[in-house]
Design an enzyme around this catalytic site. Structure first.
Site, PDB file in Angstrom:
ATOM      1  N   LYS A  22       0.850  -1.207   0.000  1.00 38.12           N
ATOM      2  CA  LYS A  22       0.000   0.000   0.000  1.00 38.12           C
ATOM      3  C   LYS A  22       0.883   1.254   0.000  1.00 38.12           C
ATOM      4  CE  LYS A  22      -1.494   1.454   4.236  1.00 38.12           C
ATOM      5  NZ  LYS A  22      -1.162   2.826   4.616  1.00 38.12           N
ATOM      6  N   ASN A  23       1.940   1.235   0.814  1.00 33.08           N
ATOM      7  CA  ASN A  23       2.751   2.445   0.973  1.00 33.08           C
ATOM      8  C   ASN A  23       3.748   2.671  -0.156  1.00 33.08           C
ATOM      9  OD1 ASN A  23       1.315   2.981   3.221  1.00 33.08           O
ATOM     10  ND2 ASN A  23       2.912   2.411   4.681  1.00 33.08           N
ATOM     11  N   ARG A  96      -4.470  10.699   5.269  1.00 31.83           N
ATOM     12  CA  ARG A  96      -3.522  11.804   5.311  1.00 31.83           C
ATOM     13  C   ARG A  96      -2.409  11.644   4.287  1.00 31.83           C
ATOM     14  NH1 ARG A  96       0.569  11.342   7.172  1.00 31.83           N
ATOM     15  NH2 ARG A  96       0.815  13.500   7.789  1.00 31.83           N
ATOM     16  N   CYS A 120      -3.881  11.931  13.311  1.00 28.20           N
ATOM     17  CA  CYS A 120      -4.626  10.670  13.330  1.00 28.20           C
ATOM     18  C   CYS A 120      -4.359  10.033  14.698  1.00 28.20           C
ATOM     19  CB  CYS A 120      -4.182   9.763  12.191  1.00 28.20           C
ATOM     20  SG  CYS A 120      -2.524   9.145  12.423  1.00 28.20           S
ATOM     21  N   ARG A 125       1.200  14.055  13.090  1.00 29.36           N
ATOM     22  CA  ARG A 125       1.497  13.808  11.666  1.00 29.36           C
ATOM     23  C   ARG A 125       1.648  15.131  10.889  1.00 29.36           C
ATOM     24  NH1 ARG A 125      -0.133   8.579  10.565  1.00 29.36           N
ATOM     25  NH2 ARG A 125       1.366   8.595   8.868  1.00 29.36           N
ATOM     26  N   PRO A 126       2.470  16.070  11.336  1.00 25.74           N
ATOM     27  CA  PRO A 126       2.642  17.324  10.596  1.00 25.74           C
ATOM     28  C   PRO A 126       3.296  17.090   9.235  1.00 25.74           C
ATOM     29  CG  PRO A 126       4.337  17.115  12.265  1.00 25.74           C
ATOM     30  CD  PRO A 126       3.398  15.971  12.488  1.00 25.74           C
ATOM     31  N   ILE A 127       3.174  18.082   8.352  1.00 24.37           N
ATOM     32  CA  ILE A 127       3.887  17.995   7.064  1.00 24.37           C
ATOM     33  C   ILE A 127       4.785  19.218   6.878  1.00 24.37           C
ATOM     34  CG2 ILE A 127       2.191  16.508   5.908  1.00 24.37           C
ATOM     35  CD1 ILE A 127       1.140  19.034   4.488  1.00 24.37           C
ATOM     36  N   ASP A 128       5.252  19.777   7.989  1.00 26.23           N
ATOM     37  CA  ASP A 128       6.100  20.980   7.916  1.00 26.23           C
ATOM     38  C   ASP A 128       7.370  20.749   7.110  1.00 26.23           C
ATOM     39  OD1 ASP A 128       6.607  19.229  10.202  1.00 26.23           O
ATOM     40  OD2 ASP A 128       8.222  20.627  10.712  1.00 26.23           O
ATOM     41  N   LEU A 129       7.898  19.529   7.119  1.00 28.76           N
ATOM     42  CA  LEU A 129       9.144  19.271   6.374  1.00 28.76           C
ATOM     43  C   LEU A 129       8.874  19.195   4.866  1.00 28.76           C
ATOM     44  CD1 LEU A 129      10.799  16.696   8.794  1.00 28.76           C
ATOM     45  CD2 LEU A 129      11.029  19.201   8.751  1.00 28.76           C
ATOM     46  N   ASP A 308       5.786   0.252  11.994  1.00 37.22           N
ATOM     47  CA  ASP A 308       4.539  -0.369  11.532  1.00 37.22           C
ATOM     48  C   ASP A 308       4.432  -1.828  11.949  1.00 37.22           C
ATOM     49  OD1 ASP A 308       4.241   1.416   8.363  1.00 37.22           O
ATOM     50  OD2 ASP A 308       3.924   2.006  10.438  1.00 37.22           O
ATOM     51  N   ILE A 330       9.236   6.609  16.798  1.00 35.70           N
ATOM     52  CA  ILE A 330       8.844   7.362  15.601  1.00 35.70           C
ATOM     53  C   ILE A 330       7.595   8.202  15.843  1.00 35.70           C
ATOM     54  CG2 ILE A 330       8.228   7.191  13.147  1.00 35.70           C
ATOM     55  CD1 ILE A 330      11.078   6.216  13.735  1.00 35.70           C
ATOM     56  N   ARG A 400      -8.111  -0.745   5.508  1.00 36.52           N
ATOM     57  CA  ARG A 400      -7.335   0.318   4.846  1.00 36.52           C
ATOM     58  C   ARG A 400      -6.023  -0.220   4.302  1.00 36.52           C
ATOM     59  NH1 ARG A 400      -6.581   5.787   7.911  1.00 36.52           N
ATOM     60  NH2 ARG A 400      -5.459   6.033   5.963  1.00 36.52           N
TER      61      ARG A 400
HETATM   62  C1  EPZ Z   1       4.849   6.746   6.431  1.00 41.12           C
HETATM   63  O1  EPZ Z   1       4.111   7.760   7.073  1.00 41.12           O
HETATM   64  C2  EPZ Z   1       3.902   5.555   6.330  1.00 41.12           C
HETATM   65  N1  EPZ Z   1       2.741   5.926   5.534  1.00 41.12           N
HETATM   66  C3  EPZ Z   1       3.483   5.136   7.729  1.00 41.12           C
HETATM   67  O2  EPZ Z   1       2.690   3.967   7.596  1.00 41.12           O
HETATM   68  C4  EPZ Z   1       4.723   4.777   8.538  1.00 41.12           C
HETATM   69  O3  EPZ Z   1       4.339   4.453   9.850  1.00 41.12           O
HETATM   70  C5  EPZ Z   1       5.679   5.972   8.549  1.00 41.12           C
HETATM   71  O4  EPZ Z   1       5.991   6.372   7.206  1.00 41.12           O
HETATM   72  C6  EPZ Z   1       6.985   5.658   9.257  1.00 41.12           C
HETATM   73  O5  EPZ Z   1       7.606   4.575   8.641  1.00 41.12           O
HETATM   74  C7  EPZ Z   1       2.847   5.952   4.181  1.00 41.12           C
HETATM   75  O6  EPZ Z   1       3.897   5.703   3.612  1.00 41.12           O
HETATM   76  C8  EPZ Z   1       1.600   6.310   3.424  1.00 41.12           C
HETATM   77  P1  EPZ Z   1       7.003  10.039   8.456  1.00 41.12           P
HETATM   78  P2  EPZ Z   1       4.698   9.259   7.102  1.00 41.12           P
HETATM   79  O7  EPZ Z   1       6.837  11.324   7.717  1.00 41.12           O
HETATM   80  O8  EPZ Z   1       5.507   9.517   5.896  1.00 41.12           O
HETATM   81  C9  EPZ Z   1       7.494  13.373  11.769  1.00 41.12           C
HETATM   82  C10 EPZ Z   1       0.859   2.580   7.957  1.00 41.12           C
HETATM   83  O9  EPZ Z   1       0.607   1.975   8.988  1.00 41.12           O
HETATM   84  N2  EPZ Z   1       7.305  14.342  10.675  1.00 41.12           N
HETATM   85  O10 EPZ Z   1       8.123   9.156   8.082  1.00 41.12           O
HETATM   86  O11 EPZ Z   1       3.555  10.175   7.398  1.00 41.12           O
HETATM   87  C11 EPZ Z   1       6.250  12.537  12.026  1.00 41.12           C
HETATM   88  O12 EPZ Z   1       5.364  13.210  12.891  1.00 41.12           O
HETATM   89  C12 EPZ Z   1       1.324   4.021   8.030  1.00 41.12           C
HETATM   90  O13 EPZ Z   1       0.840   2.097   6.808  1.00 41.12           O
HETATM   91  C13 EPZ Z   1       7.411  15.701  10.953  1.00 41.12           C
HETATM   92  O14 EPZ Z   1       7.648  16.099  12.098  1.00 41.12           O
HETATM   93  O15 EPZ Z   1       5.649   9.216   8.354  1.00 41.12           O
HETATM   94  C14 EPZ Z   1       6.824  11.279  12.642  1.00 41.12           C
HETATM   95  O16 EPZ Z   1       7.043  11.517  14.022  1.00 41.12           O
HETATM   96  C15 EPZ Z   1       1.134   4.588   9.417  1.00 41.12           C
HETATM   97  N3  EPZ Z   1       7.239  16.598   9.948  1.00 41.12           N
HETATM   98  C16 EPZ Z   1       8.174  11.129  11.934  1.00 41.12           C
HETATM   99  O17 EPZ Z   1       8.461  12.411  11.368  1.00 41.12           O
HETATM  100  C17 EPZ Z   1       6.966  16.193   8.656  1.00 41.12           C
HETATM  101  O18 EPZ Z   1       6.840  17.069   7.766  1.00 41.12           O
HETATM  102  C18 EPZ Z   1       8.159  10.100  10.802  1.00 41.12           C
HETATM  103  O19 EPZ Z   1       7.028  10.368  10.011  1.00 41.12           O
HETATM  104  C19 EPZ Z   1       6.859  14.818   8.386  1.00 41.12           C
HETATM  105  C20 EPZ Z   1       7.044  13.911   9.410  1.00 41.12           C
END
Ligand code: EPZ
Length: 430
Positions: A22-23, A96, A120, A125-129, A308, A330, A400
Site C-alpha cells: 500500500k505504501n 492523510r 490521526c 502527523r505534521p507535514i512541515d518538512l 509499523d 517514531i 485500509r
Molecule cells: C509513512 O508515514 C507511512 N505511511 C506510515 O505507515 C509509517 O508508519 C511511517 O511512514 C513511518 O515509517 C505511508 O507511507 C503512506 P514520516 P509518514 O513522515 O511519511 C514526523 C501505515 O501503517 N514528521 O516518516 O507520514 C512525524 O510526525 C502508516 O501504513 C514531521 O515532524 O511518516 C513522525 O514523528 C502509518 N514533519 C516522523 O516524522 C513532517 O513534515 C516520521 O514520520 C513529516 C514527518
C-alpha cells in the site's frame, strides 16, 4: 460497521500470498500526475486506501481505471488534463497520505490546493518538512481555511537537508524535484523500500535520480516525463504481520510473493524469540517449535525495526517467556493497542515511549475496538491465541491496509469471520 469474530487456539498451517505494498502504491499513483501519458501499475493491493487515492485523483480530473481481476491487480492512470488540482478535505481527512499529491501537483501544474491532513490516532502527523522543502525549491505556500495553497512558475533545484527522516516527505519532494530546473540534492532522506520503489517508477518515466534508498538522493530535473509500466513491491508489513501470526499460534506458515530482504530487522527479532525462519528469494517459512523467548525492540527508520510492526510484535511478546521492552521512537502515540491487549489479559505497563511486556500471559477473548491500522492487526493476532471468541469492532481500520485479511487467515486454518451491517457506513476520519 464491520466486525471480526475470531476463535483462538488454532496453530496456522499453510501458504499465504503477499499483496502489493500500500505504501508503495500510494506515492506511485501520485507520480502519475507528473505526466500526460498513461501510467500502469501492477500488483496494486485491493485495500481501502487505494480506492481513496483513486477517488482523489479522479476528483482532480485524472482518468483512473482500477481492476482486481484474478490475473492482475492493476491500475491505469492518465492525468492528461488536471482540471481541478485540489485535494479536498472530504477525501484528505480519510487518508492523510493524500499530501503526497502536493509535490507532483506543483511540479506539473505550478499550483496546488491541498487540505491540511489532520492528525490521526498515532500522532500529530505534521507535514512541515514537506512544506519547508517545497519552499526551498521556490514554491510560495500559504495556509488558510484549512488548506495549503502552493504556487511556483517552475520549481528550481535546491539543497535540502531534512530535519527529521520522513518517508512521505522524501517521496513528496522527490516527485517535486524530478521536473524542477537544475539539480536537487536531498540529505537525511528516508531509506524505506517504498522510496526506492517510487524512484524506480520515476526513472522508468524518464527521471534522472541517483541514490534512492540511501540517505542522500541527487536529482537532475528534466523538462517532462513520459508514461511507464511498473510492478509494485510486495508489502513488507503485511508479510511481517503474517509471520507473527504463524509464530504466535505455534504454526507453520509459508509466505509467497514477498521480499525477505525488506524484512531483515523483523526476521532477526523473530529468530531472537526462538522462531525458525527459512528463506528463499521470494518466500519465507516461519515455524515456532519451542516456547517463545522475550526480546526487546526499539523502532527506528529503515533498515531498523519498523514502527509499523511494533504493535504486532507486542502481541507476540505477550506470549513469550520473560520481559520484553517495546520502545516507540517514531510516533508520539502509537500504544493504542496496549489497553485492548490488557483487557484480553496481557501484562503491559507503559512508561513514556516504552512499554514493558511481561509474558507469558494467557489471553482470553473479549470485545475490543480497533483504533488504527496496525493496532487493529495486533488485536487480530492476539485473538488468534486467545481462549474463546474475540469480537473486534471497527475493522475498517484493517481494511485500509490489509487485502481481505480474513480470507488469507482462513486459508491457513484461522477461525475468523466478518459480520457487517447491511449498509456499509463511511468511517469517521481515520
Ligand atoms: C509513512 O508515514 C507511512 N505511511 C506510515 O505507515 C509509517 O508508519 C511511517 O511512514 C513511518 O515509517 C505511508 O507511507 C503512506 P514520516 P509518514 O513522515 O511519511 C514526523 C501505515 O501503517 N514528521 O516518516 O507520514 C512525524 O510526525 C502508516 O501504513 C514531521 O515532524 O511518516 C513522525 O514523528 C502509518 N514533519 C516522523 O516524522 C513532517 O513534515 C516520521 O514520520 C513529516 C514527518
Amino acid at each position: 460497521m464491520d466486525k471480526f469474530i475470531i476463535r483462538g487456539g488454532t496453530p496456522l498451517q499453510g501458504t499465504i500470498r503477499i499483496s502489493g505494498a500500500k505504501n508503495s502504491a500510494l506515492p506511485c499513483m501520485a507520480a502519475a500526475i507528473l505526466t500526460e501519458d498513461e501510467v500502469t501499475l501492477e500488483n496494486i493491493p485491493d485495500v481501502r486506501d487505494i480506492e481513496t487515492e483513486r477517488k482523489l485523483l479522479a476528483s482532480m480530473g485524472a482518468e483512473v481505471e482500477l481492476g482486481y481481476g484474478r490475473a492482475h491487480h492493476r491500475t491505469r492512470i492518465r492525468c492528461a488534463l488536471l482540471s481541478d488540482p485540489v485535494a479536498k478535505y472530504e477525501i484528505v481527512k480519510t487518508m492523510r497520505a493524500s499530501s503526497l499529491v502536493l509535490g507532483p501537483l506543483i511540479a506539473r501544474t505550478g499550483m496546488a490546493r491541498v487540505a491540511m491532513p489532520g492528525g490521526c490516532a498515532i500522532g500529530g502527523r505534521p507535514i512541515d518538512l514537506h512544506i519547508k522543502g517545497l519552499q526551498a525549491m521556490g514554491a510560495e505556500i500559504t495556509q488558510e481555511h484549512g488548506y495549503l495553497e502552493a504556487r511556483a512558475k517552475r520549481l528550481r533545484g535546491a539543497h535540502i537537508v531534512f530535519d527529521k527522516i520522513t518517508v512521505t516527505g522524501t517521496e513528496d519532494l522527490l516527485m517535486a524535484a524530478v521536473l524542477a530546473g537544475g539539480e536537487t540534492v536531498m540529505e537525511n532522506c528516508a531509506r524505506e523500500p517504498e522510496v526506492t520503489d517510487l524512484a524506480a517508477l520515476l526513472t522508468a518515466m524518464g527521471a534522472r535520480i541517483e541514490g534512492a534508498g540511501a540517505s542522500t538522493i541527487r536529482v537532475q530535473g528534466v523538462e517532462r516525463l513520459h508514461g511507464a509500466r511498473h510492478r509494485i513491491n510486495p508489502d513488507r508489513i503485511e508479510a511481517g504481520t503474517f509471520l507473527v501470526a504463524g509464530a504466535i499460534t505455534g504454526g507453520d506458515v509459508t509466505l509467497t510473493g514477498c521480499n525477505p530482504n525488506h524484512l531483515s530487522a523483523v526476521l532477526h527479532k523473530l529468530q531472537e524469540c526462538g522462531v525458525v525462519c527459512d528463506l528463499t528469494a521470494d518466500t519465507i517459512r516461519v515455524r515456532s517449535q519451542s516456547n517463545l523467548r522475550s526480546a526487546d525492540i526499539s523502532t527506528e527508520e529503515y533498515p531498523g525495526f519498523p514502527t509499523d510492526m511494533q504493535a504486532q510484535f507486542m502481541a507476540l511478546a505477550t506470549q513469550a517467556e520473560g520481559t520484553s521492552l517495546v520502545t516507540e521512537n517514531i510516533f508520539e502515540n502509537r500504544f493504542m493497542h496496549v489497553q485492548e491487549l490488557v483487557r484480553m489479559g496481557a501484562n503491559i505497563r507503559v512508561d513514556g515511549r516504552t512499554a514493558t511486556v511481561r509474558g507469558r500471559s494467557p489471553l482470553s477473548a473479549a470485545a475490543v475496538m480497533a483504533s488504527d491500522l496496525r493496532a487493529s492487526a495486533s488485536l487480530v493476532l492476539a485473538a488468534l491465541v486467545a481462549e474463546g471468541e474475540t469480537i473486534i469492532d471497527r475493522v475498517y481500520h484493517i481494511d485500509r491496509g490489509y487485502e481481505r485479511i480474513e480470507e488469507k487467515l482462513r486459508g491457513v486454518g484461522a477461525k475468523i469471520r466478518r459480520i457487517g451491517n447491511v449498509f456499509r457506513e463511511e468511517p469517521e476520519s481515520a
